[in-house]
Scaffold this motif. Structure first.
Motif, PDB file in Angstrom:
ATOM      1  N   GLU A 317       0.818  -1.213   0.000  1.00 45.10           N
ATOM      2  CA  GLU A 317       0.000   0.000   0.000  1.00 45.10           C
ATOM      3  C   GLU A 317       0.854   1.267   0.000  1.00 45.10           C
ATOM      4  OE1 GLU A 317      -2.915  -0.056   3.105  1.00 45.10           O
ATOM      5  OE2 GLU A 317      -3.721  -2.006   2.522  1.00 45.10           O
ATOM      6  N   GLY A 318       2.174   1.104  -0.105  1.00 38.00           N
ATOM      7  CA  GLY A 318       3.034   2.265  -0.275  1.00 38.00           C
ATOM      8  C   GLY A 318       3.847   2.680   0.935  1.00 38.00           C
ATOM      9  N   MET A 319       3.773   1.925   2.030  1.00 38.38           N
ATOM     10  CA  MET A 319       4.597   2.284   3.191  1.00 38.38           C
ATOM     11  C   MET A 319       6.067   2.041   2.861  1.00 38.38           C
ATOM     12  SD  MET A 319       4.369   1.073   7.197  1.00 38.38           S
ATOM     13  CE  MET A 319       2.945   2.113   7.563  1.00 38.38           C
ATOM     14  N   ASP A 320       6.927   2.962   3.288  1.00 39.84           N
ATOM     15  CA  ASP A 320       8.353   2.895   2.977  1.00 39.84           C
ATOM     16  C   ASP A 320       8.974   1.585   3.468  1.00 39.84           C
ATOM     17  OD1 ASP A 320      11.360   3.649   4.039  1.00 39.84           O
ATOM     18  OD2 ASP A 320      10.850   4.619   2.142  1.00 39.84           O
ATOM     19  N   PHE A 321       9.816   0.991   2.630  1.00 38.29           N
ATOM     20  CA  PHE A 321      10.464  -0.281   2.952  1.00 38.29           C
ATOM     21  C   PHE A 321      11.280  -0.190   4.242  1.00 38.29           C
ATOM     22  CE2 PHE A 321      14.427  -2.757   2.703  1.00 38.29           C
ATOM     23  CZ  PHE A 321      13.910  -4.041   2.741  1.00 38.29           C
ATOM     24  N   MET A 322      11.987   0.915   4.438  1.00 38.49           N
ATOM     25  CA  MET A 322      12.824   1.069   5.636  1.00 38.49           C
ATOM     26  C   MET A 322      11.960   1.135   6.894  1.00 38.49           C
ATOM     27  SD  MET A 322      15.818   0.840   4.509  1.00 38.49           S
ATOM     28  CE  MET A 322      16.731   1.263   5.995  1.00 38.49           C
ATOM     29  N   VAL A 323      10.792   1.753   6.801  1.00 40.22           N
ATOM     30  CA  VAL A 323       9.878   1.802   7.945  1.00 40.22           C
ATOM     31  C   VAL A 323       9.362   0.409   8.267  1.00 40.22           C
ATOM     32  CG1 VAL A 323       7.673   2.701   8.786  1.00 40.22           C
ATOM     33  CG2 VAL A 323       9.202   4.184   7.470  1.00 40.22           C
ATOM     34  N   VAL A 324       9.018  -0.349   7.234  1.00 38.48           N
ATOM     35  CA  VAL A 324       8.537  -1.717   7.433  1.00 38.48           C
ATOM     36  C   VAL A 324       9.625  -2.577   8.078  1.00 38.48           C
ATOM     37  CG1 VAL A 324       7.777  -3.817   6.255  1.00 38.48           C
ATOM     38  CG2 VAL A 324       6.863  -1.592   5.560  1.00 38.48           C
ATOM     39  N   THR A 325      10.855  -2.435   7.603  1.00 35.26           N
ATOM     40  CA  THR A 325      11.972  -3.204   8.170  1.00 35.26           C
ATOM     41  C   THR A 325      12.192  -2.846   9.633  1.00 35.26           C
ATOM     42  OG1 THR A 325      13.049  -3.295   5.999  1.00 35.26           O
ATOM     43  CG2 THR A 325      14.429  -3.730   7.930  1.00 35.26           C
ATOM     44  N   ALA A 326      12.147  -1.559   9.949  1.00 33.23           N
ATOM     45  CA  ALA A 326      12.317  -1.130  11.341  1.00 33.23           C
ATOM     46  C   ALA A 326      11.185  -1.646  12.219  1.00 33.23           C
ATOM     47  CB  ALA A 326      12.387   0.395  11.410  1.00 33.23           C
ATOM     48  N   MET A 327       9.976  -1.674  11.690  1.00 29.95           N
ATOM     49  CA  MET A 327       8.837  -2.220  12.443  1.00 29.95           C
ATOM     50  C   MET A 327       9.069  -3.697  12.781  1.00 29.95           C
ATOM     51  SD  MET A 327       5.435  -0.700  10.574  1.00 29.95           S
ATOM     52  CE  MET A 327       4.397  -1.866  11.462  1.00 29.95           C
ATOM     53  N   ARG A 328       9.597  -4.449  11.819  1.00 29.51           N
ATOM     54  CA  ARG A 328       9.840  -5.867  12.043  1.00 29.51           C
ATOM     55  C   ARG A 328      10.845  -6.078  13.190  1.00 29.51           C
ATOM     56  NH1 ARG A 328       8.755  -9.785   8.491  1.00 29.51           N
ATOM     57  NH2 ARG A 328       8.739  -8.292   6.746  1.00 29.51           N
ATOM     58  N   ALA A 329      11.908  -5.286  13.177  1.00 30.37           N
ATOM     59  CA  ALA A 329      12.918  -5.401  14.237  1.00 30.37           C
ATOM     60  C   ALA A 329      12.336  -5.026  15.597  1.00 30.37           C
ATOM     61  CB  ALA A 329      14.117  -4.515  13.902  1.00 30.37           C
ATOM     62  N   GLU A 330      11.551  -3.957  15.632  1.00 31.99           N
ATOM     63  CA  GLU A 330      10.950  -3.529  16.900  1.00 31.99           C
ATOM     64  C   GLU A 330       9.949  -4.567  17.403  1.00 31.99           C
ATOM     65  OE1 GLU A 330      11.635  -1.142  18.881  1.00 31.99           O
ATOM     66  OE2 GLU A 330      13.093  -0.072  17.640  1.00 31.99           O
ATOM     67  N   ALA A 331       9.210  -5.200  16.505  1.00 30.90           N
ATOM     68  CA  ALA A 331       8.242  -6.221  16.908  1.00 30.90           C
ATOM     69  C   ALA A 331       8.935  -7.418  17.548  1.00 30.90           C
ATOM     70  CB  ALA A 331       7.423  -6.666  15.699  1.00 30.90           C
ATOM     71  N   ALA A 332      10.095  -7.806  17.016  1.00 29.78           N
ATOM     72  CA  ALA A 332      10.857  -8.909  17.617  1.00 29.78           C
ATOM     73  C   ALA A 332      11.284  -8.551  19.038  1.00 29.78           C
ATOM     74  CB  ALA A 332      12.080  -9.231  16.762  1.00 29.78           C
ATOM     75  N   ARG A 333      11.628  -7.278  19.244  1.00 30.40           N
ATOM     76  CA  ARG A 333      12.020  -6.838  20.586  1.00 30.40           C
ATOM     77  C   ARG A 333      10.822  -6.858  21.536  1.00 30.40           C
ATOM     78  NH1 ARG A 333      12.963  -1.918  23.309  1.00 30.40           N
ATOM     79  NH2 ARG A 333      12.190  -0.675  21.561  1.00 30.40           N
ATOM     80  N   VAL A 334       9.651  -6.540  21.027  1.00 30.77           N
ATOM     81  CA  VAL A 334       8.443  -6.575  21.858  1.00 30.77           C
ATOM     82  C   VAL A 334       8.163  -8.000  22.332  1.00 30.77           C
ATOM     83  CG1 VAL A 334       5.942  -6.231  21.859  1.00 30.77           C
ATOM     84  CG2 VAL A 334       7.427  -4.524  20.800  1.00 30.77           C
ATOM     85  N   VAL A 335       8.347  -8.986  21.453  1.00 33.48           N
ATOM     86  CA  VAL A 335       8.122 -10.385  21.839  1.00 33.48           C
ATOM     87  C   VAL A 335       9.095 -10.795  22.928  1.00 33.48           C
ATOM     88  CG1 VAL A 335       8.206 -12.778  21.040  1.00 33.48           C
ATOM     89  CG2 VAL A 335       7.132 -11.036  19.621  1.00 33.48           C
ATOM     90  N   ARG A 336      10.371 -10.422  22.800  1.00 37.67           N
ATOM     91  CA  ARG A 336      11.356 -10.747  23.853  1.00 37.67           C
ATOM     92  C   ARG A 336      10.957 -10.102  25.171  1.00 37.67           C
ATOM     93  NH1 ARG A 336      14.973  -9.715  19.558  1.00 37.67           N
ATOM     94  NH2 ARG A 336      15.569  -7.685  20.385  1.00 37.67           N
ATOM     95  N   GLU A 337      10.479  -8.878  25.092  1.00 36.96           N
ATOM     96  CA  GLU A 337      10.038  -8.158  26.289  1.00 36.96           C
ATOM     97  C   GLU A 337       8.884  -8.894  26.967  1.00 36.96           C
ATOM     98  OE1 GLU A 337       7.238  -4.481  26.336  1.00 36.96           O
ATOM     99  OE2 GLU A 337       9.288  -3.744  26.022  1.00 36.96           O
ATOM    100  N   GLN A 338       7.955  -9.423  26.186  1.00 35.05           N
ATOM    101  CA  GLN A 338       6.819 -10.152  26.744  1.00 35.05           C
ATOM    102  C   GLN A 338       7.284 -11.428  27.453  1.00 35.05           C
ATOM    103  OE1 GLN A 338       4.724 -10.154  22.869  1.00 35.05           O
ATOM    104  NE2 GLN A 338       2.929  -9.424  23.976  1.00 35.05           N
ATOM    105  N   LEU A 339       8.289 -12.079  26.891  1.00 32.27           N
ATOM    106  CA  LEU A 339       8.782 -13.321  27.491  1.00 32.27           C
ATOM    107  C   LEU A 339       9.504 -13.073  28.806  1.00 32.27           C
ATOM    108  CD1 LEU A 339      10.097 -15.152  24.304  1.00 32.27           C
ATOM    109  CD2 LEU A 339       8.102 -15.763  25.673  1.00 32.27           C
ATOM    110  N   THR A 340      10.194 -11.954  28.909  1.00 33.69           N
ATOM    111  CA  THR A 340      10.920 -11.664  30.146  1.00 33.69           C
ATOM    112  C   THR A 340      10.047 -10.995  31.186  1.00 33.69           C
ATOM    113  OG1 THR A 340      11.658  -9.519  29.264  1.00 33.69           O
ATOM    114  CG2 THR A 340      13.122 -11.402  28.928  1.00 33.69           C
ATOM    115  N   GLY A 341       8.883 -10.525  30.790  1.00 36.00           N
ATOM    116  CA  GLY A 341       8.007  -9.842  31.736  1.00 36.00           C
ATOM    117  C   GLY A 341       8.560  -8.519  32.194  1.00 36.00           C
ATOM    118  N   ALA A 342       9.310  -7.832  31.327  1.00 38.30           N
ATOM    119  CA  ALA A 342      10.021  -6.620  31.733  1.00 38.30           C
ATOM    120  C   ALA A 342       9.410  -5.351  31.135  1.00 38.30           C
ATOM    121  CB  ALA A 342      11.494  -6.730  31.321  1.00 38.30           C
TER     122      ALA A 342
END
Length: 406
Positions: A317-342
């Motif tokens: 839909e036209g969202m910048d590739f670099m923004v999408v890539t950064a979102m993917r990296a941040e989402a992985a960090r959110v999952v780690r955060e959920q696992l540690t309960g931090a």
């Protein structure tokens, strides 16, 4: 046994704990853990070496869980780099580990033992020129330190392991070399090497002590690369999750990274512990905590498939590739955060805001306008966060509502 000035009070404390059902094994472990001179308490490895130890410790937990061990406890910077017990409350055996990375080459006899290697072959000429070995450096060597740790125990059955990513260049009695035949015990060395090593390690003992049992000291090589320690550990965790929790196998990387985060602070403080419970609290990680992390993983839906679909659509839909890539990296960090309960309070506030906004705003035909509207609302109250993190957290909260609306 203990040459520390605090021994009388420490022993009295242990005796009081005996009355409260502390096991004999735990009591002895506490005494040995508090003995000066055994554990390396700083400067020995550097950050990279400690990182290698932590990744290996997670690998060891995964190995024990895959082997269906009923219980285990790892104690960091205790006796040696890591001490493993077969029970949190009533240990009946222990293993002490030195865990050392090596960036290049193999471990040599002199580094491991503090002695000069015996000649390859004896002849009348070499025998007449043979030099009496000296053992002054044995106590500072890797195997010497492990033997001193073994000798510190009188009751609890103990084995000692030297763990590394590199092999050990030592000939074996059955042929071949320890560099390519690990794991092996020191008793497996070629006779001239095992005999010299037995003498060297015996030199550390008091007069009248029995000759060290070389079968209790072992070498083991692990396939963890010091520059990229995560790959092999994640592979092992993937196999465990594929067996135990197939829907969450895709979260193997987040799972092991969260465990490394949990155990990283352990062992940073090596003050004398007055009780076994304090020792466990300060430096320990037990099987029930590992199982709890597995349980936390099971409560988190595998968002990866949903996230990939949404990111693909956003990009189409036209969202910048670099923004999408950064979102993917941040989402992985959110999952780690959920696992540690931090989750920090400000982050929880952000999540609560997302939930309220998602409930109040229906999604239209396009996904990108929906995300852009959510981002605009988030920026007003959470301007300290980067856009990529706001978008990633918004996406993960939206996916949670789709997968687990309760």
């Amino acid at each position: 046994m203990i040459d520390d000035c605090s021994v009388p009070s420490l022993v009295a404390k242990v005796h009081r704990e005996d009355a409260l059902s502390i096991s004999a094994g735990a009591a002895e472990l506490l005494l040995v853990a508090n003995k000066p001179g055994l554990t390396e308490t700083g400067g020995g490895h550097g950050a990279k070496g400690v990182d290698f130890q932590r990744w290996w410790a997670v690998l060891r937990m995964v190995e024990m869980e895959r082997a269906n061990e009923p219980d285990f406890l790892l104690l960091f910077e205790t006796v040696q780099d890591v001490t493993e017990l077969n029970s949190v409350n009533t240990p009946t055996r222990a293993r002490v580990y030195q865990v050392k990375k090596k960036d290049r080459g193999e471990w040599t006899w002199s580094v491991l033992t503090g002695t000069t290697a015996p000649p390859k072959k004896k002849s009348s000429t070499t025998a007449s020129k043979a030099v009496t070995p000296t053992f002054t450096k044995v106590s500072d060597s890797a195997l010497g330190k492990l033997q001193l740790s073994l000798a510190a125990f009188n009751k609890l059955p103990v084995e000692a392991y030297f763990i590394s990513n590199a092999g050990c260049d030592i000939p074996l009695a059955a042929g071949g070399n320890a560099a390519t035949s690990m794991p092996c015990s020191l008793a497996d060395f070629a006779p001239e090497h095992s005999q010299l090593l037995a003498q060297a390690l015996h030199s550390l003992s008091a007069d009248g002590s029995p000759v060290p049992d070389l079968t209790k000291l072992k070498l083991k090589r692990v396939a963890i690369h010091p520059d990229e320690p995560s790959s092999y550990v994640i592979k092992s965790a993937l196999e465990l999750l594929t067996q135990r929790s197939p829907p969450h196998a895709g979260q193997a990387a987040s799972f092991v990274e969260s465990l490394v985060t949990k155990i990283s602070p352990l062992g940073r403080h090596t003050d004398t512990c007055s009780s076994f419970g304090d020792l466990v609290k300060q430096r320990g990680f037990a099987r029930h905590e590992f199982i709890s992390a597995l349980g936390a993983l099971e409560t988190i839906p595998d968002h990866s498939a949903y996230l990939n679909d949404w990111l693909t659509q956003l990009q189409s839909e036209g969202m910048d590739f670099m923004v999408v890539t950064a979102m993917r990296a941040e989402a992985a960090r959110v999952v780690r955060e959920q696992l540690t309960g931090a989750t920090l309070p400000v982050v929880q506030s952000l999540h609560d805001f997302c939930d309220v906004w998602l409930d109040a705003n229906a999604r239209g035909l396009g996904l990108r306008p929906y995300f852009e509207a959510g981002l605009a609302a988030l920026r007003q109250d959470f301007s300290s966060f980067r856009d990529a993190e706001l978008l990633a957290r918004f996406a993960m909260r939206a996916i949670k509502k789709c997968v687990d609306p309760n």
